[in-house]
Design a protein around this motif. Structure first.
Motif, PDB file in Angstrom:
ATOM      1  N   GLU A 148     -85.808  41.141  -8.976  1.00 39.26           N
ATOM      2  CA  GLU A 148     -86.894  40.933  -8.007  1.00 39.26           C
ATOM      3  C   GLU A 148     -86.972  42.042  -6.967  1.00 39.26           C
ATOM      4  N   LEU A 149     -86.043  42.996  -7.009  1.00 35.31           N
ATOM      5  CA  LEU A 149     -85.996  44.013  -5.954  1.00 35.31           C
ATOM      6  C   LEU A 149     -86.974  45.143  -6.241  1.00 35.31           C
ATOM      7  N   SER A 150     -87.318  45.885  -5.192  1.00 38.97           N
ATOM      8  CA  SER A 150     -88.132  47.083  -5.369  1.00 38.97           C
ATOM      9  C   SER A 150     -87.244  48.193  -5.919  1.00 38.97           C
ATOM     10  N   GLY A 151     -87.879  49.262  -6.405  1.00 39.25           N
ATOM     11  CA  GLY A 151     -87.123  50.375  -6.995  1.00 39.25           C
ATOM     12  C   GLY A 151     -86.098  50.967  -6.032  1.00 39.25           C
ATOM     13  N   GLY A 152     -86.511  51.133  -4.767  1.00 44.74           N
ATOM     14  CA  GLY A 152     -85.605  51.731  -3.785  1.00 44.74           C
ATOM     15  C   GLY A 152     -84.412  50.830  -3.500  1.00 44.74           C
ATOM     16  N   ALA A 191     -79.471  46.250 -15.613  1.00 46.23           N
ATOM     17  CA  ALA A 191     -79.043  45.033 -14.930  1.00 46.23           C
ATOM     18  C   ALA A 191     -79.182  43.863 -15.888  1.00 46.23           C
ATOM     19  N   PRO A 192     -78.088  43.130 -16.150  1.00 42.53           N
ATOM     20  CA  PRO A 192     -78.209  41.943 -17.017  1.00 42.53           C
ATOM     21  C   PRO A 192     -79.227  40.963 -16.432  1.00 42.53           C
ATOM     22  N   ASP A 193     -79.904  40.221 -17.315  1.00 42.22           N
ATOM     23  CA  ASP A 193     -80.881  39.225 -16.881  1.00 42.22           C
ATOM     24  C   ASP A 193     -80.243  38.244 -15.912  1.00 42.22           C
ATOM     25  N   GLY A 194     -80.937  37.950 -14.840  1.00 40.68           N
ATOM     26  CA  GLY A 194     -80.504  36.881 -13.950  1.00 40.68           C
ATOM     27  C   GLY A 194     -79.278  37.204 -13.120  1.00 40.68           C
ATOM     28  N   ILE A 195     -78.974  38.494 -12.912  1.00 46.49           N
ATOM     29  CA  ILE A 195     -77.796  38.835 -12.112  1.00 46.49           C
ATOM     30  C   ILE A 195     -78.212  38.981 -10.652  1.00 46.49           C
ATOM     31  N   THR A 196     -77.342  38.527  -9.754  1.00 46.43           N
ATOM     32  CA  THR A 196     -77.632  38.700  -8.328  1.00 46.43           C
ATOM     33  C   THR A 196     -77.011  40.010  -7.848  1.00 46.43           C
TER      34      THR A 196
END
Lengths: 272, 369
Positions: free
Chosen positions: A146-150, A95-100
């Motif tokens: 910021e998301l969890s692995g799942g 995931a690129p840095d700072g991507i939503t």
């Protein structure tokens, strides 16, 4: 291999030699992905599972033989055309840095986009639906970091879904997830299979493969050792042959599918 | 499961008709969507605002630079000279003497910023720039050989620098090639080759006569001294064409930030796209280096500053180019007018960049620990 199936399956491998550089992993490999199946490829480490998946998604070009998609050699298609038919969830996606979340899912629309046609109504609908299907709509404005692995893995699945392909390849999608999230993801795949996707997953856990897969392909040393329904493939003899593990196969008490119980030591026994 | 996976009824067949009403996607930030006929574009609101502000700041900086010098002018005089309202000495000072240098700073800075953005995106590394694949040291070697061995003219110097830089970049690319080029291998090989060339350059300067060595050092620092309209127009045309190419490659570039496998499975032809981006990135820096010597660090810092200002996902070209333009112009202003004696612009960018690099390494190291 059953010749009839090879003729009709949308995606199949015809006597292909696949490998890296000079290291050949599979020689004269022929295997078909039954249409609308949830195919699971199993086998010990370095048996060529992921290599086969890379061949099926055109990441690796066979040095001999071919991979056939919809009746033509997969390497004869334009690359965006393949991407509109076969999607892949790779192991190594970054995931690129700072991507939503929404931005990442939207990247899955690339094969439909051009220089000035970058975000059509159809793109937006496909992204909205993919996020809906994977239950990440609520997360759409959050940063992926910021998301969890799942949650993150569901976002990657959403990206692959936004690509809108009938066939979806999944390279060890449950690795690094805890057991609850593994099951959650496998049930999501089952749902996707029920609505008509053809899925091909590489999984390490034989019990998961037997419970959720409809068609199993067991590989060893770059070759297909057995394929068929979980009941046909997951037998004590085959597990010993493929993995070198002595085991008992019992019916899963919940689903009735085969379940592997190793015959190794118990925690009370000492090494002989 | 506790998390809300939707029930089966909410799922639709992959190719089935879409019965749900039109839904808007929430990107968590303001986006501008333009859909007219065949055009359908999504822009990030913040990026657009940041780029507009950067353009205004660069315009303001440009007016200030045009005003300043041994013959001080007012902003009004500058604007009227630019719009054709002045004749004689004021017009000559603004349009013939100072403007080429200002335009060169903006255009070259923009090119360096874009070039750095390409390399940082490709190599997924905030410390990457064309220097990483040996370009800077190689062009310096080429220029040194021209200065020291054949004592050549300006255009021979340009040729030598280009040749040296390109040959080095090519050598690094080939040495790092193994079934395609991987970012990390490119960095490692590039650092190795750069180190070898740096010591060669030091040796060349040590062997040279004092005056020749001084001239070589000035070129090596990067300077906009003596930039004329002729050089600006040639360089600017090259850079405009290259930026257009970079813009066309920017979508594959963004896609490749997801990793080679993901990009390839989405229909990006990874190897040609990467080669194209490397060629465009090197050519952008090559054009600037040929015209002004290696102006260090702008390609390193501009993409990161641009990304932090615009808060984009990954590295994007436009903010990097605009930051690069503004930085280069500001650095040249400082070099000419603020420093006690006029300096090559490259000295100022090295000082600014060195501080920034230290900051970056510091925060990066803290994050890793």
């Amino acid at each position: 291999m059953s010749g009839a199936m090879t003729d009709i399956a949308r995606l199949h491998v015809e006597s292909a030699t696949i490998g890296y550089d000079k290291r050949i992993i599979s020689e004269h490999l022929s295997v078909a992905i039954p249409d609308e199946s949830f195919t699971v490829i199993v086998g010990p480490n370095a048996c060529g599972k992921s290599t086969l998946l890379r061949g099926l998604s055109r990441l690796l070009k066979p040095s001999a033989g071919q991979v056939v998609l919809d009746g033509a050699d997969i390497s004869s298609y334009k690359s965006k055309e393949v991407a509109r038919r076969v999607g892949l969830l790779p192991q190594t996606a970054l995931a690129p840095d700072g991507i939503t979340v929404a931005d990442l899912v939207a990247r899955g629309r690339y094969p439909y986009q051009g220089f000035v046609r970058q975000w059509t109504e159809a793109d937006e609908q496909a992204v909205a639906r993919a996020m809906n299907q994977t239950a990440v709509t609520e997360l759409s404005g959050r940063l992926v970091d910021e998301l969890s692995g799942g949650q993150r893995q569901r976002v990657w699945v959403a990206m692959a879904l936004a690509q809108h392909t009938d066939i979806l390849l999944l390279d060890e999608p449950t690795t690094f997830l805890d057991i609850a999230h593994q099951i959650e993801l496998l049930e999501l795949f089952t749902d996707l299979h029920h609505v008509g996707h053809t899925l091909v997953a590489v999984l390490h856990d034989l019990n998961h493969a037997a419970r959720y897969g409809t068609h199993l392909i067991a590989m060893k040393d770059g070759q297909v050792v057995a394929e068929g329904t979980p009941e046909e493939v997951v037998t004590a003899e085959l597990v010993e042959e493929v993995f070198g593990l002595r085991c008992l196969v019992v019916p899963d008490p919940v689903a009735g599918t085969p379940q592997v119980v190793p015959l190794g030591r118990t925690r009370k026994e000492k090494a002989v | 499961m506790s998390t809300g996976i939707p029930s089966r009824s909410r799922l639709a067949h992959p190719r089935g008709a879409d019965e749900t009403p039109a839904e808007r996607v929430d990107f968590g930030r303001r986006v501008l969507v333009v859909r007219r006929r065949r055009i359908a574009v999504r822009l990030e609101g913040r990026s657009v605002v940041v780029c507009a502000v950067l353009v205004l700041a660069a315009a303001g900086m440009a007016v200030l630079a045009l005003m300043t010098g041994s013959y001080q002018l007012s902003a009004g005089q500058v604007v009227s000279a630019l719009t054709g309202g002045e004749t004689g000495i004021v017009r000559d000072i603004v349009v013939e003497w100072r403007l080429p240098r200002v335009v060169a700073a903006l255009v070259f800075g923009g090119a360096l910023g874009a070039s750095g953005a390409i390399f940082q995106s490709l190599l997924r590394n905030p410390l990457a720039d064309p220097g990483i694949i040996g370009f800077s040291q190689g062009s310096y070697t080429g220029a040194l050989l021209v200065i020291l061995v054949i004592n050549g003219t300006y255009w021979q110097l340009v040729g030598g620098a280009l040749l040296g830089g390109m040959a080095t970049a090519l050598a690094v690319y080939v040495l790092a090639y193994r079934n395609g080029v991987q970012g990390f291998r490119l960095i490692v090989v590039g650092i190795g080759v750069s180190a070898m060339l740096a010591s060669l350059n030091t040796w060349l300067i040590l062997k040279a006569d004092l005056e020749v060595a001084m001239a070589a050092a000035v070129w090596g620092a990067g300077s906009l001294n003596g930039v004329s309209w002729g050089r600006v127009v040639v360089g600017g045309a090259c850079i405009a064409a290259l930026l257009l190419l970079a813009g066309m490659l920017s979508r594959p570039m963004q896609q490749m930030e997801l990793g080679d496998d993901a990009a390839a499975s989405q229909g990006v032809r990874v190897s040609p796209a990467r080669l194209g981006l490397i060629v465009v990135g090197v050519a952008l820096t090559a054009t600037v280096t040929a015209a002004s010597g290696p102006i260090a660090f702008i390609s390193l810092v501009a993409p990161q500053i641009g990304r932090r200002l615009a808060r984009t996902a990954g590295i994007t070209l436009a903010p990097a180019a605009f930051v690069g333009a503004l930085l280069c112009l500001a650095a040249d202003y400082i070099a000419q007018h603020v420093a006690p004696t006029p300096l090559p612009v490259g000295i100022i960018t090295v000082m600014l960049g060195g501080g920034y690099l230290g900051y970056l390494l510091f925060t990066e190291a803290r994050r890793r620990l």
